[in-house]
Write a protein that holds these residues in place. Sequence first.
Motif, mmCIF file in Angstrom:
data_model
loop_
_atom_site.group_PDB
_atom_site.id
_atom_site.type_symbol
_atom_site.label_atom_id
_atom_site.label_comp_id
_atom_site.label_asym_id
_atom_site.label_seq_id
_atom_site.Cartn_x
_atom_site.Cartn_y
_atom_site.Cartn_z
ATOM 1 N N HIS A 404 0.653 -1.443 -0.369
ATOM 2 C CA HIS A 404 0.336 0.136 -0.129
ATOM 3 C C HIS A 404 0.544 1.423 0.223
ATOM 4 C CE1 HIS A 404 -3.021 -2.916 0.331
ATOM 5 N NE2 HIS A 404 -3.210 -2.891 1.849
ATOM 6 N N CYS A 405 2.114 1.090 0.175
ATOM 7 C CA CYS A 405 3.075 2.086 0.450
ATOM 8 C C CYS A 405 3.138 2.737 -0.971
ATOM 9 C CB CYS A 405 3.902 1.793 1.675
ATOM 10 S SG CYS A 405 3.810 1.482 2.959
ATOM 11 N N LEU A 406 3.739 3.498 -1.613
ATOM 12 C CA LEU A 406 4.078 4.608 -2.806
ATOM 13 C C LEU A 406 6.115 4.420 -2.450
ATOM 14 C CD1 LEU A 406 1.413 6.909 -3.660
ATOM 15 C CD2 LEU A 406 1.125 4.611 -4.415
ATOM 16 N N GLY A 417 13.276 10.974 -6.105
ATOM 17 C CA GLY A 417 12.942 10.094 -5.490
ATOM 18 C C GLY A 417 12.113 9.516 -3.703
ATOM 19 N N PHE A 418 11.844 9.376 -3.282
ATOM 20 C CA PHE A 418 10.028 9.533 -2.520
ATOM 21 C C PHE A 418 9.760 7.917 -1.204
ATOM 22 C CE2 PHE A 418 7.573 12.657 0.057
ATOM 23 C CZ PHE A 418 7.844 13.419 -0.624
ATOM 24 N N PHE A 419 9.103 8.487 -0.882
ATOM 25 C CA PHE A 419 8.503 7.194 -0.199
ATOM 26 C C PHE A 419 7.295 7.825 0.835
ATOM 27 C CE2 PHE A 419 7.081 4.657 3.486
ATOM 28 C CZ PHE A 419 7.292 3.708 3.450
ATOM 29 N N VAL A 420 5.772 7.563 0.573
ATOM 30 C CA VAL A 420 4.882 7.548 1.479
ATOM 31 C C VAL A 420 4.156 6.577 1.795
ATOM 32 C CG1 VAL A 420 3.162 8.845 0.845
ATOM 33 C CG2 VAL A 420 4.573 9.526 -0.704
ATOM 34 N N ALA A 421 3.284 6.775 3.173
ATOM 35 C CA ALA A 421 2.215 6.221 3.891
ATOM 36 C C ALA A 421 1.325 6.508 4.290
ATOM 37 C CB ALA A 421 3.105 5.523 4.799
ATOM 38 N N ILE A 422 0.270 5.620 3.598
ATOM 39 C CA ILE A 422 -0.836 6.449 4.257
ATOM 40 C C ILE A 422 -1.644 6.025 5.758
ATOM 41 C CG2 ILE A 422 -3.019 7.261 4.180
ATOM 42 C CD1 ILE A 422 -2.497 7.537 0.942
#
Length: 465
Positions: A404-406, A417-422
């Motif tokens: 589910h993370c991006l 470069g990036f990371f996203v979690a909801i």
Amino acid sequence: MALYAEAAAVLAGVESRQGSIKSLVYASRFQRVKQLYALVCETQRYAAVLDAVIERAGLLRAEKKLRPHLAQVLVYELLLGRGFRGAGGGRWKQVLSRHQARLKAELARLKVQRGVSRNEDLLDAGSKPGGAAQVPRFVRVNTLKTCCEDAVDYFKRQGFTYQGRASCLEDLRTLQGKRFLLDPLLPELLVFPAHTDLHDHPLYQAGHLILQDKASCLPAMLLAPPPGAQVIDACAAPGNKTSHLAALMKNQGRIFAFDLDAKRLASMATLLARAGVSCCELAERDFLAVSAADPRYQQVQYILLDPSCSGSGMPSRQLEEPGAGAPSKERLQALAGFQLRALDHALTFPSLRRLIYSTCSLCQEENEDVVQEALQRCGGAFRLAPAMPTWPHRGLSIFPGAEHCLRASPDTTLTGGFFVAIFERVEVPSLVSPEQVESSEPSPATKRKKRRRVAAAPEVLPADS
């Protein structure tokens, strides 16, 4: 001359590992921070080209008092930039004018040798596929001041060719010249060729446009606070994400923005004012010291947490810190410890419904590992929410739900470069608590009395139809 001297000092500081471009620019005494930052970044971007031209023209051999970093800045401004600005060039403007013909000839010879016709193509000719030079220039239209249609019309009147909404990443990869597109996934995001410089564009100067990488737009967009919401931006400076939140909220509601760095906060205040943000309350505070029990934050339902990180995903990191390798294990452990403490703290706010955790890091220690630990500590109160199923780069599969993370990178998404979690609060199945259910259950004596009443009641026959 102050601008060029400051730019040279920043470049020298970066080379001697005193800090990154951004930190050294903010630490300088130069008032026009954005102008200085843009000049340093562009000079550093063309550093290899400039060094080649300077060496071939013999500039430093001819001018013994001209230091290498100042030479880079001045030659960039002469050949690739806007030209010397007013009286800013001082005596060095006269010095450079004596070598102008030779410098221009060497630049032209370099382009012939590399088989390119434009200055910006010199960067592509010397870069590796998928590197930072391949990342397009993303421009977010600030809907607090204008709309996408008006911004597009303005660029068209300036001679740019608008090609509509992109259908795939390849459309973005092949952009050239004065062509631009609308991003295929993010609304109000315009895409220009990689080396388009808009720092001096009137729409940017007026706050109608925000120069922001596509991946950096994801946190606010995925948090999606509605107008009237109460939001915390926990580590807010330099403020692009904060201005994006305000635009999504239409300046209605309240954003509580915290940051410890006074200089960055002052620059952020300037950025927000230019962007027309009026719903933000800035505070020079450590988010970890902000009490979740404070009455002012009891109605906060949305939190954006973008804490300090290694920056290993930033395309400019190799430019800002030449030769910088992967962060050390000790540094990663220290960063991850802080990130986890901030995330744990954010999840304690009583009305929180949705939280975005993001970093500009590619390291598992700062991303999936922090998210997994926070989920385990919150005791099932929060879960990861799925997002953007068409996004091509997902979280590392080290625990159930990590998909589910991006993730983002120049190679897979044409972004930094990036990371996203909801994080999303788990809804309680029933509004009635177990204690209420237990107290509403009849006692054994009540049940016996009810059975006796039923047994003694007369039989009731059905009525005639």
